[in-house]
Write a protein that holds these residues in place. Structure first.
Motif, PDB file in Angstrom:
ATOM      1  N   ARG A 118       0.831  -1.211   0.000  1.00  0.00           N
ATOM      2  CA  ARG A 118       0.000   0.000   0.000  1.00  0.00           C
ATOM      3  C   ARG A 118       0.863   1.258   0.000  1.00  0.00           C
ATOM      4  O   ARG A 118       0.564   2.225  -0.702  1.00  0.00           O
ATOM      5  N   ALA A 119       1.934   1.243   0.771  1.00  0.00           N
ATOM      6  CA  ALA A 119       2.834   2.402   0.823  1.00  0.00           C
ATOM      7  C   ALA A 119       3.521   2.635  -0.516  1.00  0.00           C
ATOM      8  O   ALA A 119       3.818   3.773  -0.884  1.00  0.00           O
ATOM      9  N   ALA A 120       3.772   1.573  -1.265  1.00  0.00           N
ATOM     10  CA  ALA A 120       4.490   1.685  -2.542  1.00  0.00           C
ATOM     11  C   ALA A 120       3.575   2.053  -3.704  1.00  0.00           C
ATOM     12  O   ALA A 120       4.065   2.502  -4.745  1.00  0.00           O
ATOM     13  N   GLU A 121       2.274   1.897  -3.549  1.00  0.00           N
ATOM     14  CA  GLU A 121       1.343   2.149  -4.661  1.00  0.00           C
ATOM     15  C   GLU A 121       1.493   3.554  -5.240  1.00  0.00           C
ATOM     16  O   GLU A 121       1.435   3.745  -6.444  1.00  0.00           O
ATOM     17  N   SER A 122       1.719   4.526  -4.384  1.00  0.00           N
ATOM     18  CA  SER A 122       1.835   5.909  -4.866  1.00  0.00           C
ATOM     19  C   SER A 122       3.175   6.177  -5.543  1.00  0.00           C
ATOM     20  O   SER A 122       3.363   7.229  -6.149  1.00  0.00           O
ATOM     21  N   ARG A 123       4.096   5.225  -5.469  1.00  0.00           N
ATOM     22  CA  ARG A 123       5.423   5.394  -6.062  1.00  0.00           C
ATOM     23  C   ARG A 123       5.513   4.837  -7.478  1.00  0.00           C
ATOM     24  O   ARG A 123       6.548   4.927  -8.127  1.00  0.00           O
ATOM     25  N   VAL A 124       4.429   4.234  -7.979  1.00  0.00           N
ATOM     26  CA  VAL A 124       4.402   3.671  -9.330  1.00  0.00           C
ATOM     27  C   VAL A 124       4.229   4.805 -10.335  1.00  0.00           C
ATOM     28  O   VAL A 124       3.266   5.555 -10.268  1.00  0.00           O
ATOM     29  N   ASP A 125       5.181   4.937 -11.263  1.00  0.00           N
ATOM     30  CA  ASP A 125       5.055   5.948 -12.310  1.00  0.00           C
ATOM     31  C   ASP A 125       4.237   5.436 -13.488  1.00  0.00           C
ATOM     32  O   ASP A 125       3.424   6.168 -14.040  1.00  0.00           O
ATOM     33  N   LYS A 126       4.457   4.200 -13.876  1.00  0.00           N
ATOM     34  CA  LYS A 126       3.724   3.575 -14.990  1.00  0.00           C
ATOM     35  C   LYS A 126       3.486   2.112 -14.641  1.00  0.00           C
ATOM     36  O   LYS A 126       4.298   1.492 -13.957  1.00  0.00           O
TER      37      LYS A 126
END
Length: 145
Positions: A118-126
């Motif tokens: 969940r914490a990493a979801e916002s770090r996805v660029d594409k």
């Protein structure tokens, strides 16, 4: 400096705060070495001096690939394969998760991993679902889209 052995031991009892950066820092340091020595290397492509380097990490693991590399400054592409490929990562975590027969993770480990995802979801660029989509995703990142 962290060793690989201590890193993998940490993954067994990760609480969402494991140092996921060491491997990406090592890759970036290698890039810096290559860039510093590029004048001595034969180049078959047009010289790109003056352009800001962009590190793009492609991975299929939301927490470790995306979260770890993005925390070190990488732009990220999540490879979330089509259902036809039978990728299990996305089915092991989340509200509709199901365990695979070879899973040895405890309930606590799975919950911690879900929090890391969940914490990493916002770090996805594409996000791409097939490798054939990779060139377009890279171009979009490079063009600032």
């Amino acid at each position: 400096r962290r060793t690989e052995l201590s890193f993998f031991k940490e993954l067994g009892n990760v609480d969402g705060n494991a140092d996921l950066q060491w491997i990406y820092r090592a890759a970036y340091e290698k890039f810096l070495d290559i860039r510093a020595n590029k004048k001595g290397m034969k180049r078959d492509v047009k010289d790109c001096d003056g352009l800001e380097p962009v590190w793009i990490h492609v991975g299929d693991d939301l927490a470790y690939d995306v979260g770890g590399s993005a925390s070190c400054g990488a732009r990220t592409i999540l490879l979330d394969l089509d259902e036809d490929y039978g990728q299990t990562a996305k089915t092991r975590f989340g509200p509709n998760s199901s365990s695979v027969s070879w899973n040895t993770a405890s309930t606590e480990e799975i919950m911690n991993r879900e929090a890391m995802n969940r914490a990493a979801e916002s770090r996805v660029d594409k996000t791409i679902s097939r490798l054939s989509m990779l060139p377009d995703a890279v171009n979009e990142i490079l063009q600032g889209e």
